[in-house]
Scaffold this motif. Structure first.
Motif, PDB file in Angstrom:
ATOM      1  N   ARG A   1     -49.225  34.506  -3.969  1.00 20.15           N
ATOM      2  CA  ARG A   1     -47.922  34.252  -3.354  1.00 20.15           C
ATOM      3  C   ARG A   1     -47.772  32.818  -2.841  1.00 20.15           C
ATOM      4  O   ARG A   1     -46.697  32.216  -2.952  1.00 20.15           O
ATOM      5  CB  ARG A   1     -47.705  35.246  -2.209  1.00 20.15           C
ATOM      6  N   GLU A   2     -48.856  32.256  -2.287  1.00 18.13           N
ATOM      7  CA  GLU A   2     -48.731  31.006  -1.538  1.00 18.13           C
ATOM      8  C   GLU A   2     -49.339  29.777  -2.216  1.00 18.13           C
ATOM      9  O   GLU A   2     -49.070  28.644  -1.805  1.00 18.13           O
ATOM     10  CB  GLU A   2     -49.387  31.171  -0.154  1.00 18.13           C
ATOM     11  N   VAL A   3     -50.161  29.966  -3.239  1.00 15.02           N
ATOM     12  CA  VAL A   3     -50.831  28.832  -3.886  1.00 15.02           C
ATOM     13  C   VAL A   3     -50.112  28.476  -5.188  1.00 15.02           C
ATOM     14  O   VAL A   3     -49.856  29.349  -6.024  1.00 15.02           O
ATOM     15  CB  VAL A   3     -52.313  29.146  -4.162  1.00 15.02           C
ATOM     16  N   ARG A   4     -49.820  27.196  -5.347  1.00 12.07           N
ATOM     17  CA  ARG A   4     -49.100  26.714  -6.530  1.00 12.07           C
ATOM     18  C   ARG A   4     -49.980  25.733  -7.303  1.00 12.07           C
ATOM     19  O   ARG A   4     -50.433  24.732  -6.752  1.00 12.07           O
ATOM     20  CB  ARG A   4     -47.796  26.034  -6.103  1.00 12.07           C
ATOM     21  N   LYS A   5     -50.211  26.032  -8.579  1.00 11.74           N
ATOM     22  CA  LYS A   5     -50.982  25.119  -9.420  1.00 11.74           C
ATOM     23  C   LYS A   5     -50.186  23.850  -9.674  1.00 11.74           C
ATOM     24  O   LYS A   5     -48.990  23.902  -9.970  1.00 11.74           O
ATOM     25  CB  LYS A   5     -51.322  25.771 -10.760  1.00 11.74           C
ATOM     26  N   LEU A   6     -50.877  22.689  -9.576  1.00 13.02           N
ATOM     27  CA  LEU A   6     -50.232  21.410  -9.867  1.00 13.02           C
ATOM     28  C   LEU A   6     -50.661  20.860 -11.221  1.00 13.02           C
ATOM     29  O   LEU A   6     -49.825  20.475 -12.029  1.00 13.02           O
ATOM     30  CB  LEU A   6     -50.560  20.400  -8.760  1.00 13.02           C
ATOM     31  N   LYS A   7     -51.974  20.804 -11.463  1.00 13.03           N
ATOM     32  CA  LYS A   7     -52.438  20.318 -12.757  1.00 13.03           C
ATOM     33  C   LYS A   7     -53.891  20.713 -12.989  1.00 13.03           C
ATOM     34  O   LYS A   7     -54.658  20.941 -12.051  1.00 13.03           O
ATOM     35  CB  LYS A   7     -52.286  18.800 -12.862  1.00 13.03           C
ATOM     36  N   TRP A   8     -54.273  20.777 -14.268  1.00  7.51           N
ATOM     37  CA  TRP A   8     -55.655  21.023 -14.668  1.00  7.51           C
ATOM     38  C   TRP A   8     -56.449  19.748 -14.443  1.00  7.51           C
ATOM     39  O   TRP A   8     -56.022  18.655 -14.794  1.00  7.51           O
ATOM     40  CB  TRP A   8     -55.675  21.420 -16.133  1.00  7.51           C
ATOM     41  N   VAL A   9     -57.635  19.854 -13.812  1.00  6.51           N
ATOM     42  CA  VAL A   9     -58.422  18.661 -13.515  1.00  6.51           C
ATOM     43  C   VAL A   9     -59.829  18.692 -14.109  1.00  6.51           C
ATOM     44  O   VAL A   9     -60.529  17.681 -14.096  1.00  6.51           O
ATOM     45  CB  VAL A   9     -58.530  18.411 -11.988  1.00  6.51           C
ATOM     46  N   GLY A  10     -60.262  19.828 -14.617  1.00  8.11           N
ATOM     47  CA  GLY A  10     -61.597  19.866 -15.196  1.00  8.11           C
ATOM     48  C   GLY A  10     -61.992  21.259 -15.637  1.00  8.11           C
ATOM     49  O   GLY A  10     -61.344  22.250 -15.285  1.00  8.11           O
ATOM     50  N   GLU A  11     -63.076  21.321 -16.419  1.00  7.73           N
ATOM     51  CA  GLU A  11     -63.557  22.608 -16.920  1.00  7.73           C
ATOM     52  C   GLU A  11     -65.041  22.513 -17.207  1.00  7.73           C
ATOM     53  O   GLU A  11     -65.516  21.520 -17.774  1.00  7.73           O
ATOM     54  CB  GLU A  11     -62.789  22.994 -18.189  1.00  7.73           C
ATOM     55  N   GLY A  12     -65.786  23.534 -16.786  1.00  8.46           N
ATOM     56  CA  GLY A  12     -67.210  23.618 -17.067  1.00  8.46           C
ATOM     57  C   GLY A  12     -67.512  24.832 -17.896  1.00  8.46           C
ATOM     58  O   GLY A  12     -66.610  25.483 -18.436  1.00  8.46           O
ATOM     59  N   ALA A  13     -68.793  25.162 -17.983  1.00  4.65           N
ATOM     60  CA  ALA A  13     -69.200  26.312 -18.791  1.00  4.65           C
ATOM     61  C   ALA A  13     -68.702  27.617 -18.190  1.00  4.65           C
ATOM     62  O   ALA A  13     -68.437  28.580 -18.912  1.00  4.65           O
ATOM     63  CB  ALA A  13     -70.713  26.334 -18.917  1.00  4.65           C
ATOM     64  N   VAL A  14     -68.564  27.645 -16.855  1.00  6.13           N
ATOM     65  CA  VAL A  14     -68.230  28.907 -16.165  1.00  6.13           C
ATOM     66  C   VAL A  14     -66.766  28.974 -15.760  1.00  6.13           C
ATOM     67  O   VAL A  14     -66.123  30.015 -15.889  1.00  6.13           O
ATOM     68  CB  VAL A  14     -69.123  29.087 -14.918  1.00  6.13           C
ATOM     69  N   LYS A  15     -66.202  27.867 -15.274  1.00  2.00           N
ATOM     70  CA  LYS A  15     -64.849  27.950 -14.716  1.00  2.00           C
ATOM     71  C   LYS A  15     -63.982  26.743 -15.042  1.00  2.00           C
ATOM     72  O   LYS A  15     -64.463  25.661 -15.356  1.00  2.00           O
ATOM     73  CB  LYS A  15     -64.904  28.151 -13.202  1.00  2.00           C
ATOM     74  N   LYS A  16     -62.665  26.982 -14.957  1.00  2.00           N
ATOM     75  CA  LYS A  16     -61.645  25.969 -15.138  1.00  2.00           C
ATOM     76  C   LYS A  16     -61.102  25.625 -13.758  1.00  2.00           C
ATOM     77  O   LYS A  16     -60.939  26.506 -12.901  1.00  2.00           O
ATOM     78  CB  LYS A  16     -60.535  26.519 -16.037  1.00  2.00           C
ATOM     79  N   VAL A  17     -60.806  24.336 -13.513  1.00  2.00           N
ATOM     80  CA  VAL A  17     -60.442  23.880 -12.181  1.00  2.00           C
ATOM     81  C   VAL A  17     -59.042  23.275 -12.196  1.00  2.00           C
ATOM     82  O   VAL A  17     -58.720  22.442 -13.060  1.00  2.00           O
ATOM     83  CB  VAL A  17     -61.461  22.842 -11.661  1.00  2.00           C
ATOM     84  N   PHE A  18     -58.221  23.677 -11.200  1.00  2.00           N
ATOM     85  CA  PHE A  18     -56.855  23.180 -11.082  1.00  2.00           C
ATOM     86  C   PHE A  18     -56.635  22.572  -9.703  1.00  2.00           C
ATOM     87  O   PHE A  18     -57.026  23.164  -8.680  1.00  2.00           O
ATOM     88  CB  PHE A  18     -55.841  24.322 -11.264  1.00  2.00           C
ATOM     89  N   LEU A  19     -56.040  21.394  -9.664  1.00  2.00           N
ATOM     90  CA  LEU A  19     -55.520  20.864  -8.401  1.00  2.00           C
ATOM     91  C   LEU A  19     -54.295  21.694  -8.056  1.00  2.00           C
ATOM     92  O   LEU A  19     -53.406  21.883  -8.886  1.00  2.00           O
ATOM     93  CB  LEU A  19     -55.146  19.394  -8.553  1.00  2.00           C
ATOM     94  N   SER A  20     -54.259  22.210  -6.836  1.00  2.00           N
ATOM     95  CA  SER A  20     -53.185  23.120  -6.437  1.00  2.00           C
ATOM     96  C   SER A  20     -52.673  22.749  -5.050  1.00  2.00           C
ATOM     97  O   SER A  20     -53.156  21.797  -4.429  1.00  2.00           O
ATOM     98  CB  SER A  20     -53.698  24.568  -6.463  1.00  2.00           C
ATOM     99  N   GLU A  21     -51.701  23.522  -4.574  1.00  2.00           N
ATOM    100  CA  GLU A  21     -51.097  23.244  -3.273  1.00  2.00           C
ATOM    101  C   GLU A  21     -50.943  24.539  -2.489  1.00  2.00           C
ATOM    102  O   GLU A  21     -50.541  25.574  -3.043  1.00  2.00           O
ATOM    103  CB  GLU A  21     -49.730  22.575  -3.467  1.00  2.00           C
ATOM    104  N   TRP A  22     -51.279  24.469  -1.223  1.00  2.00           N
ATOM    105  CA  TRP A  22     -51.103  25.596  -0.306  1.00  2.00           C
ATOM    106  C   TRP A  22     -50.554  25.069   1.023  1.00  2.00           C
ATOM    107  O   TRP A  22     -51.219  24.270   1.691  1.00  2.00           O
ATOM    108  CB  TRP A  22     -52.434  26.319  -0.057  1.00  2.00           C
ATOM    109  N   LYS A  23     -49.343  25.449   1.344  1.00  2.00           N
ATOM    110  CA  LYS A  23     -48.690  25.030   2.592  1.00  2.00           C
ATOM    111  C   LYS A  23     -48.779  23.511   2.798  1.00  2.00           C
ATOM    112  O   LYS A  23     -49.216  23.027   3.839  1.00  2.00           O
ATOM    113  CB  LYS A  23     -49.304  25.771   3.788  1.00  2.00           C
ATOM    114  N   GLU A  24     -48.395  22.779   1.751  1.00  2.00           N
ATOM    115  CA  GLU A  24     -48.354  21.311   1.751  1.00  2.00           C
ATOM    116  C   GLU A  24     -49.743  20.658   1.830  1.00  2.00           C
ATOM    117  O   GLU A  24     -49.857  19.459   2.074  1.00  2.00           O
ATOM    118  CB  GLU A  24     -47.465  20.780   2.883  1.00  2.00           C
ATOM    119  N   ASN A  25     -50.789  21.448   1.614  1.00  2.00           N
ATOM    120  CA  ASN A  25     -52.152  20.923   1.554  1.00  2.00           C
ATOM    121  C   ASN A  25     -52.651  20.986   0.114  1.00  2.00           C
ATOM    122  O   ASN A  25     -52.452  21.992  -0.576  1.00  2.00           O
ATOM    123  CB  ASN A  25     -53.097  21.753   2.435  1.00  2.00           C
ATOM    124  N   LYS A  26     -53.301  19.909  -0.333  1.00  2.00           N
ATOM    125  CA  LYS A  26     -53.938  19.939  -1.648  1.00  2.00           C
ATOM    126  C   LYS A  26     -55.199  20.804  -1.554  1.00  2.00           C
ATOM    127  O   LYS A  26     -56.004  20.647  -0.629  1.00  2.00           O
ATOM    128  CB  LYS A  26     -54.318  18.521  -2.074  1.00  2.00           C
TER     129      LYS A  26
END
Length: 353
Positions: free
Chosen positions: A81-106
């Motif tokens: 409900r509260e977290v908004r994805k901004l952009k993809w920033v990286g990916e490893g063998a296990v997980k994909k990482v996104f820069l996101s936003e929560w209540k105006e915090n990165k």
């Protein structure tokens, strides 16, 4: 006849003058030592935060940015409900990482990429929850059903980019032997924490080469180090006779410890079942190489290396039992920092005394 007052100018004998000068010098040295103790101790205590209580919040809670109150870790519903994805920033063998936003915090949102590695992902989450401290990236929330983890965002990224960061005009003042040695101290502090963690003795297995080691850690905006990736932290339990192996494939190269390499020569094909296990001293073997990266090639770094020569030689002992503990390495690093700061502040003190 009135007598004129007779004034006698007192002459201090040379010995008395030198005694006074020596006393003043000793007082200055003592004052300097006290100031150095307070200065260096400020870094060791890490701004007064408890080792197992980041942001002064109880377990299961976090505090982010300028917010004064602690919030509970975000649930699946809150993340959706509260977290908004901004952009993809990286990916490893296990997980994909996104820069996101929560209540105006990165913030950083990590999601499982390979369902075959979900056990590694869940192990990393378990470690992240249990090891929350000043040494570990701050957990903000998670959703087991969706294999999602939310953590604090650090704009300087991983330690891979350290040298590039230090060439940015804003951070050039940090590119000194003193600050670089402080980063090495931070790194060894993390290793010491993992070796004496609340869960027991943990081995940093994602460390088969320097680049891989650097990718596991984040550089904070105030130039401290946090461990970020905890997917591969097996437990050593000597009392139960349990040692570890970092993966099931053959490890090669001088960066990994001798006991991590196949011991039976090229003529015998590698078999995981025949590979002997080992303990946390593999982490100690790698400390000199990682610290060498931190120290770089700035003015004064070769002097630091000279002072660390003996402890680094001990770290490279072929027999793991002869290597020092992480605590012993950390104590030596701290002593060297204090000594070099003292010498830099009063370079002629030893000669004067």
């Amino acid at each position: 006849m009135e007598k004129k007052p007779h004034f006698v100018r007192r002459e201090f004998p040379p010995r008395e003058v030198s005694s006074v000068s020596l006393a003043l010098l000793l007082a200055a040295v003592l004052l300097l030592n006290a100031l150095l103790y307070l200065y260096v101790n400020k870094f060791y205590i890490s701004s007064g935060r408890a080792e197992t209580d980041p942001g002064l919040c109880p377990f299961g809670y976090f505090k982010l940015g300028a917010v004064k109150n602690c919030s509970p870790w975000l649930s699946c519903e809150a993340i959706n409900r509260e977290v908004r994805k901004l952009k993809w920033v990286g990916e490893g063998a296990v997980k994909k990482v996104f820069l996101s936003e929560w209540k105006e915090n990165k913030v950083v949102l990590s999601q499982l990429t390979n369902s075959e590695l979900k056990e590694d992902f869940l192990h990393g989450l378990k470690m992240l929850k249990a090891l929350q401290s000043k040494h570990v990236v701050r957990l903000l929330g998670y959703c087991v059903q969706q294999f999602t983890i939310l953590t604090e965002y650090h704009p300087l990224g991983s330690l891979r980019g350290l040298n590039e960061t230090l060439h940015i005009p804003k951070y050039k003042g940090m590119n000194t032997w003193h600050r670089r040695l402080m980063l090495a101290i931070d790194y060894v502090s993390v290793i010491r924490y993992l070796h004496s963690s609340p869960l027991g003795t943990l081995v940093m297995c994602d460390s088969n080469d320097l680049d891989k080691v650097l990718s596991q850690y984040l550089l904070t905006s105030d130039f401290h180090i946090l461990v970020n990736d905890l997917d591969a932290l097996p437990l050593v339990n000597r009392s139960a006779g349990r040692l570890v192996k970092c993966g099931h494939r053959e490890l090669r190269g001088e960066f990994v410890a001798p006991e991590q390499r196949w011991p039976y020569g090229e003529e015998v094909p590698f078999e995981d079942d025949l590979m002997p296990p080992y303990d946390e001293k593999t982490d100690i073997w790698k400390i000199p190489d990682v610290s060498n990266f931190f120290l770089g090639h700035v003015e004064g770094s070769d002097i630091v290396r000279l002072h660390l020569f003996d402890i680094h030689a001990a770290c490279k002992k072929k027999d793991p039992a002869e290597r020092p503990s992480a605590q012993e390495v950390l104590d030596t690093y701290r002593k060297v920092l204090t000594l070099l700061i003292r010498e830099a502040a009063m370079p002629g003190t030893r000669e004067m005394l």
